[in-house]
Structure formats: C-alpha cells, structure tokens
Design a protein around this motif. Structure first.
Motif, PDB file in Angstrom:
ATOM      1  N   ILE A 270       0.855  -1.194   0.000  1.00 23.43           N
ATOM      2  CA  ILE A 270       0.000   0.000   0.000  1.00 23.43           C
ATOM      3  C   ILE A 270       0.888   1.241   0.000  1.00 23.43           C
ATOM      4  O   ILE A 270       2.048   1.190   0.406  1.00 23.43           O
ATOM      5  CB  ILE A 270      -0.961   0.029   1.215  1.00 23.43           C
ATOM      6  CG1 ILE A 270      -0.167   0.037   2.528  1.00 23.43           C
ATOM      7  CG2 ILE A 270      -1.926  -1.141   1.177  1.00 23.43           C
ATOM      8  CD1 ILE A 270      -1.056   0.199   3.767  1.00 23.43           C
ATOM      9  N   ARG A 271       0.321   2.360  -0.452  1.00 23.88           N
ATOM     10  CA  ARG A 271       1.085   3.613  -0.513  1.00 23.88           C
ATOM     11  C   ARG A 271       1.150   4.262   0.857  1.00 23.88           C
ATOM     12  O   ARG A 271       0.347   3.959   1.765  1.00 23.88           O
ATOM     13  CB  ARG A 271       0.439   4.577  -1.509  1.00 23.88           C
ATOM     14  CG  ARG A 271       0.405   4.049  -2.948  1.00 23.88           C
ATOM     15  CD  ARG A 271      -0.023   5.160  -3.913  1.00 23.88           C
ATOM     16  NE  ARG A 271      -1.277   5.769  -3.518  1.00 23.88           N
ATOM     17  CZ  ARG A 271      -2.484   5.295  -3.819  1.00 23.88           C
ATOM     18  NH1 ARG A 271      -2.593   4.169  -4.528  1.00 23.88           N
ATOM     19  NH2 ARG A 271      -3.580   5.930  -3.429  1.00 23.88           N
ATOM     20  N   LEU A 272       2.090   5.178   0.996  1.00 23.13           N
ATOM     21  CA  LEU A 272       2.271   5.905   2.253  1.00 23.13           C
ATOM     22  C   LEU A 272       0.998   6.650   2.641  1.00 23.13           C
ATOM     23  O   LEU A 272       0.582   6.624   3.804  1.00 23.13           O
ATOM     24  CB  LEU A 272       3.439   6.879   2.107  1.00 23.13           C
ATOM     25  CG  LEU A 272       3.764   7.763   3.324  1.00 23.13           C
ATOM     26  CD1 LEU A 272       4.180   6.901   4.503  1.00 23.13           C
ATOM     27  CD2 LEU A 272       4.870   8.757   2.973  1.00 23.13           C
ATOM     28  N   GLY A 273       0.369   7.300   1.663  1.00 25.04           N
ATOM     29  CA  GLY A 273      -0.854   8.039   1.957  1.00 25.04           C
ATOM     30  C   GLY A 273      -1.984   7.139   2.386  1.00 25.04           C
ATOM     31  O   GLY A 273      -2.772   7.491   3.275  1.00 25.04           O
ATOM     32  N   GLN A 274      -2.099   5.948   1.766  1.00 15.80           N
ATOM     33  CA  GLN A 274      -3.148   4.999   2.156  1.00 15.80           C
ATOM     34  C   GLN A 274      -2.943   4.522   3.587  1.00 15.80           C
ATOM     35  O   GLN A 274      -3.911   4.378   4.347  1.00 15.80           O
ATOM     36  CB  GLN A 274      -3.152   3.801   1.202  1.00 15.80           C
ATOM     37  CG  GLN A 274      -3.612   4.121  -0.209  1.00 15.80           C
ATOM     38  CD  GLN A 274      -3.483   2.917  -1.124  1.00 15.80           C
ATOM     39  OE1 GLN A 274      -2.414   2.300  -1.205  1.00 15.80           O
ATOM     40  NE2 GLN A 274      -4.564   2.589  -1.818  1.00 15.80           N
ATOM     41  N   GLU A 297      -3.472   5.299   9.921  1.00 16.50           N
ATOM     42  CA  GLU A 297      -2.295   5.070  10.768  1.00 16.50           C
ATOM     43  C   GLU A 297      -1.880   3.604  10.822  1.00 16.50           C
ATOM     44  O   GLU A 297      -1.340   3.119  11.808  1.00 16.50           O
ATOM     45  CB  GLU A 297      -2.527   5.614  12.179  1.00 16.50           C
ATOM     46  CG  GLU A 297      -2.880   7.108  12.203  1.00 16.50           C
ATOM     47  CD  GLU A 297      -3.133   7.626  13.613  1.00 16.50           C
ATOM     48  OE1 GLU A 297      -3.058   6.821  14.569  1.00 16.50           O
ATOM     49  OE2 GLU A 297      -3.381   8.826  13.762  1.00 16.50           O
ATOM     50  N   THR A 298      -2.147   2.882   9.736  1.00 14.34           N
ATOM     51  CA  THR A 298      -1.733   1.474   9.638  1.00 14.34           C
ATOM     52  C   THR A 298      -0.221   1.383   9.400  1.00 14.34           C
ATOM     53  O   THR A 298       0.330   2.105   8.568  1.00 14.34           O
ATOM     54  CB  THR A 298      -2.480   0.764   8.495  1.00 14.34           C
ATOM     55  OG1 THR A 298      -3.864   0.678   8.826  1.00 14.34           O
ATOM     56  CG2 THR A 298      -1.943  -0.644   8.265  1.00 14.34           C
ATOM     57  N   GLN A 299       0.439   0.506  10.132  1.00 12.36           N
ATOM     58  CA  GLN A 299       1.882   0.334  10.019  1.00 12.36           C
ATOM     59  C   GLN A 299       2.218  -0.907   9.178  1.00 12.36           C
ATOM     60  O   GLN A 299       1.410  -1.834   9.044  1.00 12.36           O
ATOM     61  CB  GLN A 299       2.509   0.183  11.407  1.00 12.36           C
ATOM     62  CG  GLN A 299       2.219   1.332  12.356  1.00 12.36           C
ATOM     63  CD  GLN A 299       2.844   2.638  11.888  1.00 12.36           C
ATOM     64  OE1 GLN A 299       3.952   2.646  11.370  1.00 12.36           O
ATOM     65  NE2 GLN A 299       2.122   3.739  12.075  1.00 12.36           N
ATOM     66  N   THR A 300       3.417  -0.911   8.607  1.00 13.97           N
ATOM     67  CA  THR A 300       3.904  -2.099   7.891  1.00 13.97           C
ATOM     68  C   THR A 300       3.876  -3.319   8.804  1.00 13.97           C
ATOM     69  O   THR A 300       4.281  -3.242   9.964  1.00 13.97           O
ATOM     70  CB  THR A 300       5.334  -1.865   7.384  1.00 13.97           C
ATOM     71  OG1 THR A 300       5.303  -1.005   6.258  1.00 13.97           O
ATOM     72  CG2 THR A 300       5.979  -3.176   6.928  1.00 13.97           C
ATOM     73  N   GLY A 301       3.430  -4.434   8.273  1.00 10.04           N
ATOM     74  CA  GLY A 301       3.376  -5.671   9.049  1.00 10.04           C
ATOM     75  C   GLY A 301       2.017  -5.945   9.656  1.00 10.04           C
ATOM     76  O   GLY A 301       1.788  -7.042  10.182  1.00 10.04           O
ATOM     77  N   GLU A 329       4.910   0.877   1.002  1.00 14.61           N
ATOM     78  CA  GLU A 329       5.976   1.058   0.026  1.00 14.61           C
ATOM     79  C   GLU A 329       6.542   2.478   0.065  1.00 14.61           C
ATOM     80  O   GLU A 329       5.797   3.457   0.156  1.00 14.61           O
ATOM     81  CB  GLU A 329       5.448   0.785  -1.384  1.00 14.61           C
ATOM     82  CG  GLU A 329       5.366  -0.687  -1.736  1.00 14.61           C
ATOM     83  CD  GLU A 329       5.216  -0.884  -3.233  1.00 14.61           C
ATOM     84  OE1 GLU A 329       6.047  -1.602  -3.824  1.00 14.61           O
ATOM     85  OE2 GLU A 329       4.271  -0.331  -3.809  1.00 14.61           O
ATOM     86  N   THR A 330       7.840   2.556  -0.021  1.00 13.98           N
ATOM     87  CA  THR A 330       8.488   3.858  -0.175  1.00 13.98           C
ATOM     88  C   THR A 330       8.348   4.299  -1.637  1.00 13.98           C
ATOM     89  O   THR A 330       8.684   3.542  -2.546  1.00 13.98           O
ATOM     90  CB  THR A 330       9.982   3.765   0.178  1.00 13.98           C
ATOM     91  OG1 THR A 330      10.110   3.317   1.529  1.00 13.98           O
ATOM     92  CG2 THR A 330      10.668   5.108   0.006  1.00 13.98           C
ATOM     93  N   PRO A 331       7.845   5.496  -1.891  1.00  9.18           N
ATOM     94  CA  PRO A 331       7.654   5.936  -3.277  1.00  9.18           C
ATOM     95  C   PRO A 331       8.990   6.086  -4.010  1.00  9.18           C
ATOM     96  O   PRO A 331       9.987   6.515  -3.433  1.00  9.18           O
ATOM     97  CB  PRO A 331       6.928   7.269  -3.144  1.00  9.18           C
ATOM     98  CG  PRO A 331       7.251   7.736  -1.762  1.00  9.18           C
ATOM     99  CD  PRO A 331       7.379   6.511  -0.924  1.00  9.18           C
ATOM    100  N   VAL A 332       9.003   5.736  -5.282  1.00  9.07           N
ATOM    101  CA  VAL A 332      10.213   5.821  -6.117  1.00  9.07           C
ATOM    102  C   VAL A 332       9.883   6.583  -7.402  1.00  9.07           C
ATOM    103  O   VAL A 332       8.720   6.862  -7.703  1.00  9.07           O
ATOM    104  CB  VAL A 332      10.762   4.412  -6.448  1.00  9.07           C
ATOM    105  CG1 VAL A 332      11.169   3.681  -5.182  1.00  9.07           C
ATOM    106  CG2 VAL A 332       9.723   3.592  -7.206  1.00  9.07           C
ATOM    107  N   ASN A 333      10.951   6.958  -8.129  1.00  4.30           N
ATOM    108  CA  ASN A 333      10.800   7.661  -9.407  1.00  4.30           C
ATOM    109  C   ASN A 333       9.932   8.930  -9.252  1.00  4.30           C
ATOM    110  O   ASN A 333       8.986   9.158 -10.011  1.00  4.30           O
ATOM    111  CB  ASN A 333      10.183   6.740 -10.469  1.00  4.30           C
ATOM    112  CG  ASN A 333      11.048   5.526 -10.749  1.00  4.30           C
ATOM    113  OD1 ASN A 333      12.279   5.617 -10.763  1.00  4.30           O
ATOM    114  ND2 ASN A 333      10.410   4.394 -10.958  1.00  4.30           N
TER     115      ASN A 333
END
Length: 377
Positions: A270-274, A297-301, A329-333
């Motif tokens: 999921i995206r950072l904003g989501q 405020e959902t965290q990874t894992g 996910e950390t945004p790229v590009n």
C-alpha cells in the motif's frame, strides 16, 4: 459372523479359471474401491472381502486347501504347518504381507511372489489445481500383463506342476542337524513350469509397457499427500494380483500466496498516503478480488484476517482463512513536484512535536540514547 463363500463373493463358479477369477476381482474392486466410495464403510468391507477371496483363489495351493476345508483351514491352521497344509499357507500370508509390501511382492524364503510391485509417481500441481482439485492423465512405465498369453507365460496355455518341488515353490534339504528350505531352483519358486513359453513375454507373463491413467486429485490436497490407486501397479507374475500405484503430491510455489495448512498468506503493498489516511483496497483471493478496509495510521506488518478465504480442507471440508500482511511502500521515481511536496511534508516533522507523529521511531531513538549513556557511564 460367518464368512461368505469365496466363490460367492467373486460371483464365479467353483471351476472358474484364472482369467475368470481375475476379471471378477477387477469388476468387484472397481465397484467397491474406497476411492470411489469415500466414507462408505459397507463398500470398504466388501472391497476387503473381494481382495481376501481373490488372494486365496488365485493361489493354486491355497485354493486346493480352501476347496478341501473351507474357511476353517485358514482360521485354525489345519494341516499342521507342513508343506501344502493350511498352517503353512497361513505363515506364508504373514510373511508375504510384511516382505511383499516392502519389496514389491517377494515372498518368504523363495516362496512365489503373491502380487506385483507397487509403483510410485510424483505429480506436480499448481496451487490452484491443488485447491480446486483436478483430473490429470499420467504415463507410467510398468510391467503389464502379457495379452498374448493372458499372463500365464505359456504359448499354448499349458502350465505344469513343478516335479522338483511338487508345486510348493520350495525345496527342503538337510544341513547337519538343521532342516532348511529354499526357493526351488527348477521353477524359480513359482511351483509351476512351462514347456512352451510365450514368445512375447518369454514365459514371464508380463511385458514392459507404458500405461496411461487418468488420476482424479481431490480438492484441498497439499504437499506430501498420497493417493493410492489399487491394482494399478505392476502386474503380478504368473497371473497373480497386481501391485498398487501411489501418487505423491508436490505443490509448486505460488507468485502471490503462501500456504500454511488450510490457511493462505500474502503480502499486500500500500502507498504511504493509504497507510496514513486509511483507504479501502482490493486484495486477491482464490475466488476473486474482495475489498479490505485499511484503517488510518496502519503500520507495515499489520495483519488482516479474511475468514473462510483460505483452502477447503480435503479432510474436514472446512475452509481456512486468508491472512493479508500490509507492506507500506516507499515511493520511487518521484517527479520534481512530488519531491518538493514530500520535502515540505517531511519538514513538518521537526522538534518535540514530531514525536507524536512517529511513536515507534521516537521510542527507538530513546532506546539508542539510553544504550550509549550506559556504555559511556
């Protein structure tokens, strides 16, 4: 409860030949086999009854004893255990079951083989095939009954009793004070000799062939499960019963799902904003996509459980669950605009006020400071 007459069980006359017995047994096995009648105790009992009847009537020595004494010959050890007596046949049954199942049909001390060898086959399945069930055709290299001589090994159908062992397949000899017995060297332990061997199988009654079978895999199987197909192994020598085929299941790794028993696991990016604001996303299941509510405020894992979206058990028939682990996910590009916005956003996380926005990071930093304080004190 008294046992039924073996001829009645197979539905054949008392003078039935080897071919008639074999056909009757196959017909009975196909009708009552447990794989065709799952959960039917009566069918399983009938299958065992047919198998027991054929094992006795297809063996010339056992059949002769049975015709003379009936079931009592095998239940009470009539014959005193001597060669050709029922007690001797009982011991053969015991050792034949032990060694025959392990080594594919060899009997005790040179006694003629009772059945053909079992065959193993490894079937690779995709996760979808294992979960939903599938029917597949497989090719098995095996020893099959010779059609030319119908498995007798004789070109003219004539089989004679071995004169050396008297049809017992064994000879007895004296060595010092010990009386010993071994497989008959004249007939190779078969108890019979063939004066005019079949030209196709060279008197063996079996030929090498590649057999094509259709195997039905039930829904819900997993790695290590084994499916038994009775009578689909190698043909037994001299018309004796065939062995079995064992299909071992191997399930290939899946691109999305990991299986743990009847449960499935998958990672959902999921995206950072989501993750920060919350969102409703769509996640895959074996039955299609479903919606999953990701709270703010959902965290990874973070693990989300979707009940009954796993694998339906092949044994209990109850479905497992699907566990979705979200990965932020950390945004790229990044574009120049996105980078500028992200820099402005990150600049707001300064000072003491930033601690409330990143509780885990603040706790970690405090722990590191405490560690260095203890190290330098």
């Amino acid at each position: 409860m008294s046992k039924r007459d073996y001829y009645e069980v197979l539905g054949v006359a008392r003078d039935a030949g080897a071919d008639d017995l074999k056909k009757a047994y196959r017909r009975c096995a196909m009708k009552y086999h447990p794989d065709r009648n799952p959960g039917d105790a009566a069918a399983e009992a009938s299958f065992k009854e047919c198998k027991e009847a054929y094992e006795v009537l297809s063996d010339a020595n056992k059949r002769r004893v049975y015709d003379q004494h009936g079931h009592a010959a095998f239940e009470h050890g009539m014959g005193g255990g001597g060669p050709g007596g029922a007690g001797y046949a009982d011991m053969g049954d015991i050792f034949g079951d032990i060694f025959g199942n392990i080594f594919g049909g060899g009997g005790p001390a040179g006694r003629g083989p009772r059945r053909g060898a079992d065959i193993g086959y490894v079937m690779e399945l995709s996760l979808e095939e294992a979960v939903r069930g599938v029917e597949k055709e497989i090719e098995i290299p095996t020893l099959d009954e010779c059609d030319t001589c119908s498995g007798s090994g004789s070109a003219d159908g004539k089989v004679e009793t071995c004169t050396t062992c008297g049809g017992r397949g064994q000879v007895r000899f004296q060595r010092g004070i010990f009386s010993m017995q071994q497989g008959c060297p004249h007939c190779g332990g078969r108890g019979q000799t063939i004066s005019n061997p079949c030209g196709d199988c060279h008197g063996q009654g079996r030929v090498e062939e590649t057999k094509t079978l259709s195997v039905k895999i039930p829904a819900g199987v997993d790695n290590g499960d084994r499916i038994r197909l009775a009578g689909e192994g190698e043909a037994g020598p001299a018309g004796s019963p065939p062995g079995d085929l064992y299909v071992d299941v191997r399930v290939r790794e899946h691109d999305i799902f990991r299986r743990d028993g009847d449960d499935l696991h998958c990672d959902v990016p999921i995206r950072l904003g989501q993750a920060a604001l919350g969102d409703t996303i769509r996640v895959p299941t074996l039955g299609g996509e479903v919606e999953l509510r990701v709270p703010a405020e959902t965290q990874t894992g973070k693990l989300f459980r979707l009940r009954d979206k796993g694998v339906q058990s092949v044994r209990s028939r109850r479905p497992g669950d699907l566990f979705c682990r979200v990965v932020v996910e950390t945004p790229v590009n990044l574009t120049a605009e996105q980078r500028e916005l992200l820099e402005k956003f990150d600049a707001t996380f300064v000072g003491e006020g930033a601690r409330k926005h990143s509780p885990r990071s603040s706790t970690f930093i405090d722990g590191v400071r405490g560690f260095w304080d203890r190290m330098t004190s």
